[in-house]
Design a protein around this motif. Sequence first.
Motif, PDB file in Angstrom:
ATOM      1  N   GLU A  19       0.825  -1.210   0.000  1.00  0.00           N
ATOM      2  CA  GLU A  19       0.000   0.000   0.000  1.00  0.00           C
ATOM      3  C   GLU A  19       0.860   1.261   0.000  1.00  0.00           C
ATOM      4  O   GLU A  19       0.537   2.246  -0.670  1.00  0.00           O
ATOM      5  CB  GLU A  19      -0.942   0.004   1.201  1.00  0.00           C
ATOM      6  CG  GLU A  19      -2.082  -0.977   1.072  1.00  0.00           C
ATOM      7  CD  GLU A  19      -2.980  -0.683  -0.121  1.00  0.00           C
ATOM      8  OE1 GLU A  19      -3.319   0.500  -0.363  1.00  0.00           O
ATOM      9  OE2 GLU A  19      -3.330  -1.633  -0.838  1.00  0.00           O
ATOM     10  N   HIS A  22       2.195   1.659  -3.457  1.00  0.00           N
ATOM     11  CA  HIS A  22       1.094   2.098  -4.327  1.00  0.00           C
ATOM     12  C   HIS A  22       0.839   3.593  -4.164  1.00  0.00           C
ATOM     13  O   HIS A  22       0.699   4.329  -5.153  1.00  0.00           O
ATOM     14  CB  HIS A  22      -0.164   1.288  -4.004  1.00  0.00           C
ATOM     15  CG  HIS A  22      -1.327   1.637  -4.856  1.00  0.00           C
ATOM     16  ND1 HIS A  22      -2.418   2.324  -4.371  1.00  0.00           N
ATOM     17  CD2 HIS A  22      -1.562   1.419  -6.173  1.00  0.00           C
ATOM     18  CE1 HIS A  22      -3.275   2.500  -5.353  1.00  0.00           C
ATOM     19  NE2 HIS A  22      -2.784   1.953  -6.455  1.00  0.00           N
ATOM     20  N   GLY A  26       1.508   6.682  -6.968  1.00  0.00           N
ATOM     21  CA  GLY A  26       0.498   7.678  -7.318  1.00  0.00           C
ATOM     22  C   GLY A  26       1.005   9.089  -7.126  1.00  0.00           C
ATOM     23  O   GLY A  26       0.763   9.973  -7.953  1.00  0.00           O
ATOM     24  N   ASP A  31      -0.383   6.984 -12.199  1.00  0.00           N
ATOM     25  CA  ASP A  31      -1.772   6.816 -11.791  1.00  0.00           C
ATOM     26  C   ASP A  31      -2.412   5.525 -12.295  1.00  0.00           C
ATOM     27  O   ASP A  31      -3.473   5.150 -11.843  1.00  0.00           O
ATOM     28  CB  ASP A  31      -2.604   8.014 -12.264  1.00  0.00           C
ATOM     29  CG  ASP A  31      -2.139   9.309 -11.625  1.00  0.00           C
ATOM     30  OD1 ASP A  31      -1.717   9.269 -10.451  1.00  0.00           O
ATOM     31  OD2 ASP A  31      -2.188  10.340 -12.307  1.00  0.00           O
ATOM     32  N   GLY A  32      -1.806   4.831 -13.230  1.00  0.00           N
ATOM     33  CA  GLY A  32      -2.405   3.642 -13.816  1.00  0.00           C
ATOM     34  C   GLY A  32      -2.192   2.366 -13.020  1.00  0.00           C
ATOM     35  O   GLY A  32      -2.590   1.291 -13.452  1.00  0.00           O
ATOM     36  N   VAL A  33      -1.591   2.461 -11.840  1.00  0.00           N
ATOM     37  CA  VAL A  33      -1.327   1.265 -11.027  1.00  0.00           C
ATOM     38  C   VAL A  33      -2.533   1.032 -10.124  1.00  0.00           C
ATOM     39  O   VAL A  33      -2.850   1.855  -9.273  1.00  0.00           O
ATOM     40  CB  VAL A  33      -0.037   1.443 -10.185  1.00  0.00           C
ATOM     41  CG1 VAL A  33       0.220   0.209  -9.347  1.00  0.00           C
ATOM     42  CG2 VAL A  33       1.157   1.744 -11.089  1.00  0.00           C
ATOM     43  N   ASN A  34      -3.207  -0.093 -10.309  1.00  0.00           N
ATOM     44  CA  ASN A  34      -4.407  -0.395  -9.526  1.00  0.00           C
ATOM     45  C   ASN A  34      -4.090  -0.890  -8.122  1.00  0.00           C
ATOM     46  O   ASN A  34      -4.799  -0.582  -7.172  1.00  0.00           O
ATOM     47  CB  ASN A  34      -5.269  -1.425 -10.244  1.00  0.00           C
ATOM     48  CG  ASN A  34      -5.864  -0.870 -11.515  1.00  0.00           C
ATOM     49  OD1 ASN A  34      -6.179   0.313 -11.596  1.00  0.00           O
ATOM     50  ND2 ASN A  34      -5.999  -1.702 -12.517  1.00  0.00           N
ATOM     51  N   SER A  35      -3.044  -1.698  -7.983  1.00  0.00           N
ATOM     52  CA  SER A  35      -2.673  -2.197  -6.662  1.00  0.00           C
ATOM     53  C   SER A  35      -1.228  -2.700  -6.705  1.00  0.00           C
ATOM     54  O   SER A  35      -0.685  -2.955  -7.782  1.00  0.00           O
ATOM     55  CB  SER A  35      -3.603  -3.322  -6.202  1.00  0.00           C
ATOM     56  OG  SER A  35      -3.427  -4.461  -7.017  1.00  0.00           O
TER      57      SER A  35
END
Length: 79
Positions: A19, A22, A26, A31-35
């Motif tokens: 987290e 992540h 961001g 910004d395209g990283v979901n997790s």
Amino acid sequence: MQVRVDITLKTGVLDPQGEAVHHALGTLGFDGVNSVRQGKVILLDLAETDPAKAEADVAAMCEKLLANTVIENYAITVL
């Protein structure tokens, strides 16, 4: 014989390091990283020459020491 062990947290186990990575990605504009899930890699150099025996030995190592099998999964690759 070289053996690689990939250790990751099981699905559903909280991953505070993942987290944090992540969030940092961001903040840096990715910004395209979901997790993100973070794990570890262990490389072993064994004297064993039989791949099946090497894999069995490393599985025993994972069960007894290298992985916390309550919260972690592991995958063994004989290189």
